[in-house]
Motif scaffolding. Structure first.
Motif, PDB file in Angstrom:
ATOM      1  N   LYS A   1      -9.049  11.352  -2.294  1.00 17.91           N
ATOM      2  CA  LYS A   1     -10.224  12.276  -1.312  1.00 17.91           C
ATOM      3  C   LYS A   1      -9.561  13.495  -1.239  1.00 17.91           C
ATOM      4  O   LYS A   1      -8.492  13.971  -1.273  1.00 17.91           O
TER       5      LYS A   1
ATOM      6  N   TYR B   1      -5.566  13.662  -1.159  1.00 15.90           N
ATOM      7  CA  TYR B   1      -4.931  12.602  -0.729  1.00 15.90           C
ATOM      8  C   TYR B   1      -5.261  11.351  -1.326  1.00 15.90           C
ATOM      9  O   TYR B   1      -6.604  10.911  -1.830  1.00 15.90           O
TER      10      TYR B   1
ATOM     11  N   ARG C   1     -14.925  11.560  -1.530  1.00 15.52           N
ATOM     12  CA  ARG C   1     -14.096  10.269  -1.526  1.00 15.52           C
ATOM     13  C   ARG C   1     -14.448   9.482  -2.599  1.00 15.52           C
ATOM     14  O   ARG C   1     -15.616   9.181  -2.908  1.00 15.52           O
TER      15      ARG C   1
ATOM     16  N   VAL D   1      -8.048   1.986  -4.898  1.00 18.05           N
ATOM     17  CA  VAL D   1      -7.382   3.670  -4.774  1.00 18.05           C
ATOM     18  C   VAL D   1      -8.810   4.379  -4.491  1.00 18.05           C
ATOM     19  O   VAL D   1      -9.734   4.477  -4.732  1.00 18.05           O
ATOM     20  N   THR D   2      -8.026   4.914  -3.393  1.00 13.52           N
ATOM     21  CA  THR D   2      -9.143   6.194  -2.866  1.00 13.52           C
ATOM     22  C   THR D   2      -8.581   7.723  -2.988  1.00 13.52           C
ATOM     23  O   THR D   2      -7.161   7.892  -2.689  1.00 13.52           O
TER      24      THR D   2
ATOM     25  N   SER E   1      -0.138  12.763   0.025  1.00 16.31           N
ATOM     26  CA  SER E   1      -0.991  13.959  -0.209  1.00 16.31           C
ATOM     27  C   SER E   1      -0.145  14.969  -0.867  1.00 16.31           C
ATOM     28  O   SER E   1       1.057  15.102  -0.642  1.00 16.31           O
TER      29      SER E   1
ATOM     30  N   TYR F   1       0.820  -1.333  -0.028  1.00 16.75           N
ATOM     31  CA  TYR F   1      -0.098  -0.014  -0.005  1.00 16.75           C
ATOM     32  C   TYR F   1       0.768   1.252   0.071  1.00 16.75           C
ATOM     33  O   TYR F   1       1.933   1.069   0.404  1.00 16.75           O
ATOM     34  N   PHE F   2       0.369   2.417  -0.207  1.00 11.91           N
ATOM     35  CA  PHE F   2       0.938   3.822  -0.122  1.00 11.91           C
ATOM     36  C   PHE F   2       0.107   4.770   0.089  1.00 11.91           C
ATOM     37  O   PHE F   2      -1.109   4.520  -0.131  1.00 11.91           O
ATOM     38  N   LYS F   3       0.361   5.722   0.809  1.00  9.99           N
ATOM     39  CA  LYS F   3      -0.374   6.850   1.153  1.00  9.99           C
ATOM     40  C   LYS F   3       0.229   8.331   0.664  1.00  9.99           C
ATOM     41  O   LYS F   3       1.308   8.269   1.190  1.00  9.99           O
TER      42      LYS F   3
ATOM     43  N   THR G   1      -4.693   7.073  -1.165  1.00  9.29           N
ATOM     44  CA  THR G   1      -4.212   5.946  -0.800  1.00  9.29           C
ATOM     45  C   THR G   1      -4.427   4.724  -1.762  1.00  9.29           C
ATOM     46  O   THR G   1      -5.494   4.631  -2.367  1.00  9.29           O
ATOM     47  N   ALA G   2      -3.654   3.784  -1.830  1.00  7.40           N
ATOM     48  CA  ALA G   2      -3.720   2.957  -2.727  1.00  7.40           C
ATOM     49  C   ALA G   2      -3.442   1.433  -2.189  1.00  7.40           C
ATOM     50  O   ALA G   2      -2.303   1.567  -1.332  1.00  7.40           O
ATOM     51  N   LYS G   3      -4.022   0.224  -2.339  1.00  6.55           N
ATOM     52  CA  LYS G   3      -3.788  -0.858  -1.536  1.00  6.55           C
ATOM     53  C   LYS G   3      -3.883  -1.960  -2.679  1.00  6.55           C
ATOM     54  O   LYS G   3      -4.755  -1.928  -3.532  1.00  6.55           O
TER      55      LYS G   3
END
Lengths: 103, 140
Positions: B81, B66, B132, B78-79, B10, B6-8, B68-70
Motif C-alpha cells: 500500500k 506499507y 493498495r 500480501v498487501t 513500513s 502475519y507481519f506489518k 502486510t503479509a498474512k
C-alpha cells in the motif's frame, strides 16, 4: 548489489552480470554497459546472466533497451545463461531464450 | 493455528528498499516451507509492487510504503500500500506494455508479472489518496 564485468575481445563484448537485477540495480549498470558499447563498437554483444541471483521486470527493460541500442550501433545482442525464472519473466515481453546445452 | 502468522512493515519509497522488501517477504515465507519456485514467484511479485510505489506512487518525493503479509490455511496474502498519487484508470495501468514512464526503461510489465506469478491480484486506487495491491498465493 548489481555489477557488470565487461570483457572486450576483438569484435565481441561480453557483459557478465552479477547480483540482483531490480529497478534499483538496473539503473547503476545500464550507463556503464552503453558507454562500453559506444567505446568499442562491437559486432556482437553477449549479456551473460549466469551470475544473476534474482531478476524482476526491470531485466526486461534492461535487455530491450540494450537490444535497441545495439541495433543503432550495428551490433547483435545475445542473452545467455538465463534460468527458468528469468526465462518466465523475459517471455512476458516475447523475448525467447534458448537454454544452452552444449557449452 | 500453528500455521498462522502475519507481519506489518513500513519503509520509505527509496529504490534500495526494493531488495529489503523481497528479502523480508522471503524470510517470512520460509517458515511455511515453500518450494524454491514459489519463493521466487513471491519475491518477484513483491519486488514489482514495491517498485511501482517507488517509481509511480511517489514520483517526485519519498513517501511511505506499507506491506502486510498474512498466512492462513496455506494461503499467503500480501498487501502493498502507498499514499501516493493513485491510478486514474486501473484497467489501463494493468494492461501489459502500458507505462506512463516513457523516459526510463520500464517495460510496463509490472502488473503482468504480479498476475503471472501470484494466484490472484486485486488493485484498489483513489487518485490523490493512494493505491493498495492485494495478492494471494497458495503455498500449501
Amino acid at each position: 548489489m548489481t555489477t557488470a564485468e565487461i570483457i572486450h575481445d576483438k569484435s565481441k563484448l561480453t557483459v557478465l552480470l552479477y547480483g540482483e537485477i531490480d529497478h534499483h540495480g538496473a539503473q547503476s549498470i545500464r550507463t556503464e554497459i552503453d558507454s562500453r558499447i559506444l567505446k568499442y563498437m562491437p559486432k556482437l554483444v553477449i549479456m551473460d546472466f549466469s551470475g544473476v541471483t534474482f531478476m524482476d521486470s526491470s531485466g526486461i527493460g534492461l535487455v530491450l533497451a540494450r537490444s535497441r541500442f545495439c541495433t543503432d550501433c550495428g551490433a547483435s545482442l545475445y542473452v545467455e545463461n538465463v534460468d527458468r525464472q528469468m526465462s518466465k519473466i523475459l517471455s512476458l515481453a516475447g523475448i525467447k531464450t534458448i537454454q544452452n546445452t552444449t557449452n | 493455528m500453528q500455521n498462522e502468522n502475519y507481519f506489518k512493515i513500513s519503509f520509505p519509497s527509496r529504490s534500495v528498499n526494493e531488495a529489503f522488501a523481497r528479502m523480508t517477504i522471503a524470510s517470512f515465507c520460509m517458515q511455511f516451507d515453500p518450494t524454491i519456485e514459489q519463493l521466487n514467484d513471491i519475491k518477484t511479485a513483491v519486488s514489482e509492487a514495491v517498485t511501482n510505489c517507488v517509481v509511480h506512487a511517489y514520483p517526485d518525493n519519498v513517501g511511505t510504503v506499507y506491506i502486510t503479509a498474512k498466512l492462513k490455511n496455506n494461503i499467503l496474502t500480501v498487501t502493498v500500500k502507498d499514499k501516493g498519487v493513485g491510478i486514474s484508470d486501473i484497467q489501463q495501468a494493468m494492461q501489459p506494455m502500458f507505462t506512463t514512464d516513457a523516459k526510463t526503461e520500464r517495460a510496463g510489465l509490472g502488473f503482468a508479472v504480479m498476475q503471472t506469478f501470484m494466484d490472484k491480484i486485486k488493485v484498489y486506487s483513489t487518485v490523490g489518496k493512494g493505491t493498495r495491491v492485494v495478492m494471494t498465493k497458495n503455498i500449501g
